[in-house]
Design an enzyme around this catalytic site. Sequence first.
Site, PDB file in Angstrom:
ATOM      1  N   HIS A 119       0.838  -1.199   0.000  1.00  0.00           N
ATOM      2  CA  HIS A 119       0.000   0.000   0.000  1.00  0.00           C
ATOM      3  C   HIS A 119       0.868   1.241   0.000  1.00  0.00           C
ATOM      4  O   HIS A 119       1.808   1.362   0.791  1.00  0.00           O
ATOM      5  CB  HIS A 119      -0.902   0.014   1.238  1.00  0.00           C
ATOM      6  CG  HIS A 119      -1.677   1.289   1.401  1.00  0.00           C
ATOM      7  ND1 HIS A 119      -1.417   2.198   2.418  1.00  0.00           N
ATOM      8  CD2 HIS A 119      -2.687   1.816   0.669  1.00  0.00           C
ATOM      9  CE1 HIS A 119      -2.253   3.215   2.306  1.00  0.00           C
ATOM     10  NE2 HIS A 119      -3.022   3.018   1.254  1.00  0.00           N
ATOM     11  N   SER A 120       0.591   2.183  -0.919  1.00  0.00           N
ATOM     12  CA  SER A 120       1.261   3.483  -0.948  1.00  0.00           C
ATOM     13  C   SER A 120       2.775   3.289  -1.072  1.00  0.00           C
ATOM     14  O   SER A 120       3.261   2.659  -2.009  1.00  0.00           O
ATOM     15  CB  SER A 120       0.857   4.277   0.294  1.00  0.00           C
ATOM     16  OG  SER A 120       1.174   5.627   0.175  1.00  0.00           O
ATOM     17  N   TYR A 121       3.553   3.829  -0.120  1.00  0.00           N
ATOM     18  CA  TYR A 121       5.001   3.610  -0.094  1.00  0.00           C
ATOM     19  C   TYR A 121       5.335   2.124  -0.091  1.00  0.00           C
ATOM     20  O   TYR A 121       6.386   1.706  -0.596  1.00  0.00           O
ATOM     21  CB  TYR A 121       5.581   4.295   1.147  1.00  0.00           C
ATOM     22  CG  TYR A 121       6.899   3.759   1.648  1.00  0.00           C
ATOM     23  CD1 TYR A 121       8.090   4.068   1.007  1.00  0.00           C
ATOM     24  CD2 TYR A 121       6.937   2.954   2.800  1.00  0.00           C
ATOM     25  CE1 TYR A 121       9.300   3.571   1.484  1.00  0.00           C
ATOM     26  CE2 TYR A 121       8.132   2.470   3.279  1.00  0.00           C
ATOM     27  CZ  TYR A 121       9.316   2.776   2.620  1.00  0.00           C
ATOM     28  OH  TYR A 121      10.510   2.293   3.088  1.00  0.00           O
ATOM     29  N   GLY A 122       4.439   1.310   0.435  1.00  0.00           N
ATOM     30  CA  GLY A 122       4.658  -0.139   0.442  1.00  0.00           C
ATOM     31  C   GLY A 122       4.857  -0.717  -0.941  1.00  0.00           C
ATOM     32  O   GLY A 122       5.399  -1.817  -1.087  1.00  0.00           O
ATOM     33  N   GLY A 123       4.429  -0.001  -1.989  1.00  0.00           N
ATOM     34  CA  GLY A 123       4.694  -0.455  -3.347  1.00  0.00           C
ATOM     35  C   GLY A 123       6.179  -0.495  -3.646  1.00  0.00           C
ATOM     36  O   GLY A 123       6.684  -1.444  -4.274  1.00  0.00           O
TER      37      GLY A 123
END
Length: 231
Positions: A62-66
């Site tokens: 998710h988000s930065y987790g990409g």
Amino acid sequence: MTYILVHGLGHGGWCWERTKKELESRGHDVIAPDQPLTSLGNDADTVARLIETHSPAIVVGHSYGGLVISYAAGRTRGTISKLVYLAAAMIGADDDYLALVAEYDTPLSADLIDNDGTWLTVRPDKAARAFYNECDEETAQAAIAQLRPTSVNCHAITEPLPEPWQEIDTLYIVCAKDQAMPPGAQRILANKAARVAEIDTDHSPFLSATRALCDLLVAWDSGEIGLAAGA
């Protein structure tokens, strides 16, 4: 199937609690770790180790987790069955991510606090409009209370950007009412994915649209091909 759910900046494994319970109720194993948020490399190593010990897995960022799952995919000897980028930074070697995001106006950039150039936090009084604009007040306030600082090192890209979607089946989920990651930018990044779906919700569908999110994840897992914008 095992799902590894990777949170974004300022968050922790707690943000996936509703999603974890819903997926477990459907018979899946779910891991939602707390990342250290000290550097992109440290976060990627954390996820890579989980992939190695819990593979095959579907890995959701998710988000930065990409960014984290992209790097983790290149660092692990484990097996990733599928990748999911959820309103996420699905950045390739030729992408100018900062320039792309700068073309769109969202509240988040104005709501970040830079603490002596070391840690980033989100203004508590503004976090709801950036992250949780489709959540009820109780849910939003409970989430805001758990936000934590993120090292500026998480923004530092110090090695070549991997492109794991070239080899691994990938789904991009656009959040159409997102006030943190511009939906227009998401749709451009999503062009690299094998499949694209949209949820008409905010940056945090794990809280605001849990069942719809899980429906998409399970459909992707089962190989259904009818995923389309607005699904």
